[in-house]
Design an enzyme around this catalytic site. Structure first.
Site, PDB file in Angstrom:
ATOM      1  N   ASP A 128       6.463  -0.772   0.592  1.00 59.47           N
ATOM      2  CA  ASP A 128       5.314   0.112   0.453  1.00 59.47           C
ATOM      3  C   ASP A 128       4.082  -0.759   0.221  1.00 59.47           C
ATOM      4  O   ASP A 128       4.042  -1.540  -0.725  1.00 59.47           O
ATOM      5  CB  ASP A 128       5.510   1.112  -0.690  1.00 59.47           C
ATOM      6  CG  ASP A 128       4.585   2.312  -0.500  1.00 59.47           C
ATOM      7  OD1 ASP A 128       4.479   2.796   0.645  1.00 59.47           O
ATOM      8  OD2 ASP A 128       3.931   2.728  -1.474  1.00 59.47           O
ATOM      9  N   PHE A 204      -1.834  -5.314  12.852  1.00 57.86           N
ATOM     10  CA  PHE A 204      -1.785  -3.854  12.934  1.00 57.86           C
ATOM     11  C   PHE A 204      -2.552  -3.274  11.754  1.00 57.86           C
ATOM     12  O   PHE A 204      -3.028  -4.008  10.874  1.00 57.86           O
ATOM     13  CB  PHE A 204      -0.327  -3.373  12.916  1.00 57.86           C
ATOM     14  CG  PHE A 204       0.396  -3.665  11.618  1.00 57.86           C
ATOM     15  CD1 PHE A 204       0.904  -4.933  11.364  1.00 57.86           C
ATOM     16  CD2 PHE A 204       0.556  -2.681  10.641  1.00 57.86           C
ATOM     17  CE1 PHE A 204       1.570  -5.203  10.163  1.00 57.86           C
ATOM     18  CE2 PHE A 204       1.225  -2.941   9.450  1.00 57.86           C
ATOM     19  CZ  PHE A 204       1.722  -4.218   9.214  1.00 57.86           C
ATOM     20  N   ARG A 231       2.787  -9.379   2.073  1.00 60.73           N
ATOM     21  CA  ARG A 231       4.206  -9.189   2.431  1.00 60.73           C
ATOM     22  C   ARG A 231       4.962 -10.502   2.235  1.00 60.73           C
ATOM     23  O   ARG A 231       6.083 -10.513   1.733  1.00 60.73           O
ATOM     24  CB  ARG A 231       4.270  -8.720   3.901  1.00 60.73           C
ATOM     25  CG  ARG A 231       5.642  -8.397   4.419  1.00 60.73           C
ATOM     26  CD  ARG A 231       5.616  -7.434   5.592  1.00 60.73           C
ATOM     27  NE  ARG A 231       5.052  -6.163   5.215  1.00 60.73           N
ATOM     28  CZ  ARG A 231       3.856  -5.727   5.626  1.00 60.73           C
ATOM     29  NH1 ARG A 231       3.122  -6.453   6.438  1.00 60.73           N
ATOM     30  NH2 ARG A 231       3.395  -4.559   5.211  1.00 60.73           N
TER      31      ARG A 231
END
Ligand code: ITT
Length: 246
Positions: A128, A204, A231
């Protein structure tokens, strides 16, 4: 060719030690690929390795597959690149999970991972992520997916027009869970700023407007982003934990 025997003692010792360290590091670096290749092509070695390491250890360390529950193929690609050198392969599952309405990412990832692990009866991870813009009081934060789908980057830039404080943080929480167990959480973040305009065609989502040291994620190559992103930070923490034999 130098005859090593003719060297004085100190260079001789340094040379032999350097050579030994080189060979050992090379073997350590290649041990998993070597074991995997041996197991794949030689039934004889397969049995031997199974007996020596134990099936459980093999599964845990060199042939580990984790199901990544997400609808976002970009995340799978990035996470796959980051985790691949650790012998972990990811398999995407798009079963979806109920996303809690929370102000923080952690409970959303924790609940999602637990739900998905029980549903799939397999070890899973979820990711998330959220963009927290300081001048907007942390907006869109945990609502990043909804805001991206409804407003998009152009409208966020409009909201930021004339704003001098452009600081923002991209956060990622990895939730990992095994069936019937409590979830484990791993967080990572990267400080950056909201660019004045969309820049770059890579990546993205918010990548074209989120910049680190003046370069947007959209302008970076995949390798560069995957070496410093939110990430990357969360998955590194996760991988270190897995490496301890979890
Ligand atoms: P899942 O929940 O199915 O995993 P999602 O894309 O909805 O996929 P998030 O809720 O975590 O995932 O993402 C929040 C938003 O932030 C969403 O619009 C993403 O496209 C975007 N986002 C997530 N990680 C990003 C990254 O590394 N770069 C740019 N945008 C990102």
């Amino acid at each position: 060719m130098i005859d090593i025997r003719s060297l004085p003692l100190v260079p001789k010792v340094i040379l032999i030690a350097g050579f030994t360290i080189g060979i050992v590091s090379f073997i350590l670096f290649l041990r998993y690929p070597i074991i995997l290749i041996l197991m794949k092509y030689s039934p004889q070695y397969r049995e031997f390795i199974k007996r020596t390491l134990g099936a459980k250890k093999i599964k845990k360390t060199i042939m580990r597959k984790i199901i990544f529950v997400t609808g976002n193929p970009h995340k799978v690609r990035e996470a796959g690149d980051i985790l691949s050198h650790l012998g972990i392969t990811l398999e995407q599952n798009n079963c979806g999970y109920p996303e809690l309405q929370e102000d923080e990412l952690e409970p959303i990832a924790g609940f999602g991972a637990r739900w998905a692990a029980d549903k799939l009866d397999y070890e899973v991870m979820v990711d998330d992520s959220g963009l927290f813009i300081e001048a907007l009081g942390g907006f869109p934060g945990p609502y990043s997916a909804y805001v991206f789908d409804t407003l998009g980057n152009e409208r966020i830039l409009k909201l930021m027009e004339g704003e001098t404080n452009r600081r923002a943080v991209f956060k990622c929480v990895i939730g990992y869970c095994r069936p019937g167990e409590e979830p484990y959480l791993f967080s990572g973040e990267v400080d950056g700023e909201i660019a004045d305009e969309m820049r770059g065609n890579g990546g993205f989502g918010y990548d074209p407007i989120f910049a680190v040291s003046g370069v947007t994620f959209g302008e970076m190559g995949e390798e560069e982003k995957n070496g410093l992103s939110h990430r990357y930070a969360a998955l590194t923490e996760f991988a270190q934990w897995l490496k301890k034999g979890q």
